[in-house]
Structure formats: C-alpha cells, structure tokens
Design a protein around this motif. Sequence first.
Motif, PDB file in Angstrom:
ATOM      1  N   SER A 163       0.833  -1.205   0.000  1.00 50.83           N
ATOM      2  CA  SER A 163       0.000   0.000   0.000  1.00 50.83           C
ATOM      3  C   SER A 163       0.865   1.252   0.000  1.00 50.83           C
ATOM      4  N   ALA A 164       1.963   1.217   0.773  1.00 54.35           N
ATOM      5  CA  ALA A 164       2.842   2.383   0.864  1.00 54.35           C
ATOM      6  C   ALA A 164       3.543   2.662  -0.458  1.00 54.35           C
ATOM      7  N   ALA A 165       4.101   1.625  -1.086  1.00 57.58           N
ATOM      8  CA  ALA A 165       4.876   1.813  -2.311  1.00 57.58           C
ATOM      9  C   ALA A 165       3.989   2.124  -3.510  1.00 57.58           C
ATOM     10  N   VAL A 220     -12.791   9.701  -4.430  1.00 53.60           N
ATOM     11  CA  VAL A 220     -13.282   8.319  -4.446  1.00 53.60           C
ATOM     12  C   VAL A 220     -12.670   7.521  -3.303  1.00 53.60           C
ATOM     13  N   SER A 221     -11.398   7.757  -3.007  1.00 53.07           N
ATOM     14  CA  SER A 221     -10.698   6.957  -1.994  1.00 53.07           C
ATOM     15  C   SER A 221     -11.251   7.177  -0.587  1.00 53.07           C
ATOM     16  N   ILE A 272      -8.529  -8.223   0.523  1.00 56.04           N
ATOM     17  CA  ILE A 272      -9.314  -7.674  -0.589  1.00 56.04           C
ATOM     18  C   ILE A 272      -8.598  -6.459  -1.184  1.00 56.04           C
ATOM     19  N   GLY A 273      -8.082  -5.602  -0.303  1.00 55.07           N
ATOM     20  CA  GLY A 273      -7.349  -4.426  -0.765  1.00 55.07           C
ATOM     21  C   GLY A 273      -6.126  -4.801  -1.590  1.00 55.07           C
ATOM     22  N   LEU A 274      -5.378  -5.817  -1.152  1.00 53.24           N
ATOM     23  CA  LEU A 274      -4.202  -6.262  -1.910  1.00 53.24           C
ATOM     24  C   LEU A 274      -4.597  -6.817  -3.274  1.00 53.24           C
ATOM     25  N   PHE A 275      -5.729  -7.532  -3.328  1.00 54.24           N
ATOM     26  CA  PHE A 275      -6.191  -8.072  -4.615  1.00 54.24           C
ATOM     27  C   PHE A 275      -6.552  -6.936  -5.577  1.00 54.24           C
ATOM     28  N   ALA A 278      -8.305   1.195  -3.250  1.00 54.10           N
ATOM     29  CA  ALA A 278      -7.763   0.001  -2.608  1.00 54.10           C
ATOM     30  C   ALA A 278      -6.803   0.364  -1.482  1.00 54.10           C
ATOM     31  N   ILE A 279      -5.937   1.348  -1.731  1.00 54.18           N
ATOM     32  CA  ILE A 279      -4.978   1.766  -0.715  1.00 54.18           C
ATOM     33  C   ILE A 279      -5.691   2.349   0.495  1.00 54.18           C
TER      34      ILE A 279
END
Length: 308
Positions: free
Chosen positions: A130-132, A166-167, A189-192, A223-224
């Motif tokens: 998520s960070a990168a 949106v985020s 789910i976020g990683l997917f 997602a992040i």
Amino acid sequence: MLRFLQGVGLGGEATGSQLLAMEHAPDNRRGLYGALMAIGSPISQVLASLTLAGLAAVLSKEDFNEWGWRIPFLASFLLIGVGFYIRRSVEETPVFVKSQKVAAEKPRALAILQAHPKTLALLVMSWGASAAIFYICVTFAIYYLTGPLGLDRSISFSLLIVANGVSIFGGLLGGHLSDKIGRKKVLSIGLFLLLIATVLLFPVLGLKNWFASAAIISLALFAIQMNAGAQPAFFAESFPTNFRFTGSALGYTCSTMIFAAPAPFIATYLLGAFGGDPIGIVFYGLAIIAISAFALWRLPDQRGIPFE
C-alpha cells in the motif's frame, strides 16, 4: 531538515490520533473509528486542491504568485491551533491510564525491538504494498502521463481530486468491513484490488484518455485507502497497551521509509532500464504485493479483542 521534522511530527500525530480514537471506541467499532482518522489524508488533499483552484480562478496569475498562495498557507495555522486545543482537551484513554497504574516501570522507547521483533517486522512488510504503490500510482503515474505520454500537466490536478475523493469512501468501507469480517480479510481484498490496478495501470494510462486514467488511479487509491481504513486497528491490536503506540508508529513509519520513499526513484530507473517499457515497474509492484501478502498470511487477526 523540514522534511525530517515533518516526518517526526507525522509519526506522532497520525498514530496518536488513531490510538486515541480507537482506545475510546467500543471493541466492535474500533476499525471504523481508526478509519475516520485515516481518511483525513484524502479529505485534506481534496480540500487543499479545491482551495487552490478557487483562488486561482478569482485571482490573476500575478496576484496568485505574489500573495494569493499565502492565504491557504496561513490558514493552515488555524488548523494547527484547533488540533493542538483538541489534543490538550481530550483525556487519556482508560486503558492507557490503567496500564500506567499497574506498570512497575515505563518501557524504554525501543524496547519493542526486543519484545516483539517478529510482529513488528511482519507489520512493516504487510503495509509495504500500500505504501509503495501509492507513490507509483500517484507520483510516478502523473509523471508518466505528462512526461513520456506527453499529456498536458493541467490534467493531473483534476485526476487527483477525483481519485482522492473516491478513496475517501474506500477508507470508510475498509474500516466498517474490518469490524464485520475481520482486518485480514479487508486487507486481503485491498491487496487483490491493488494487484489488478498494478497490472492494468500502464496499459490504461497508455490510452491517453482522461476518464480511463481517472478510473484506474481511483481504483488504486480506493484500494490503498480501503487498506488504510483497516490498518490502524490491525496494527494496534498486535501489541499490548504499553507497546501499542511505539509498535504501531514504528511499523507504519518504517514501512513508508523502506518501501514508499524509494518507489518513485526505482520506478524511474526501471523505466529507463527497460527502454521506456513500464513492464519492469509492474513486476516491481507485484513483488512488493507478494511480500505484503506473505506477511499478512503470517499475522493473526485479533479483531475485537479487549485492549486491556
């Protein structure tokens, strides 16, 4: 030096606000309370961008460059004052006060490295993707659109307003769902979703279409931010009260330092190394996602455990 001081401030402010909220929260609403702190970041991005856009619309270019930019800059001091007042007014959380009373002595600042090294290392890796990818899908993607693809720089402004807007909903959804189905499931789910965004990012940007670019960057930030909604509670529940602040702050900050800080530079290098083909950046992103998925698999989900 200013960047260093900003990092010190963020390391205390971000984690501190999250823990204050979550330690005051009911056990079954902890994820949502943490998410309310996390969405402060995209909300501030949207408000700052709209403020600058409004000033640029009513002022001449000369007036904006000479004194107009100072208005939002000076107004931010009011926010600092409000934040300081709130911090001074909010009582310490009951679990923290209780831990202070029963503790024989205060733990040393970095005693966490001896007490919970494995947990800390896994948390650092779990947040790496998520960070990168935030910096790849925001900082580098905007450069890619306006540099190699040759689009006008003005599009970046509207793209980021839409994506950050949106985020915000992603953050709220992540926090709420983490209270219902667990932190690890939400983060998975976020990683997917990040996996999908990483694979599709450059082909979609290559279309040179504003709506397509806004959609793919919005998916990545959604997602992040969904992960960011679950992250505060996931990190906090990994440590006992006397180590909770240090462990959460170190896990988040070290992950940002190790994975996020070099990401735009590595992406730029890989773009050149592959002759302008972004395929190297895609594999780089996928490798970090794999690292985060492995770390997430090794960590327990302790949703709803009593903080005491």
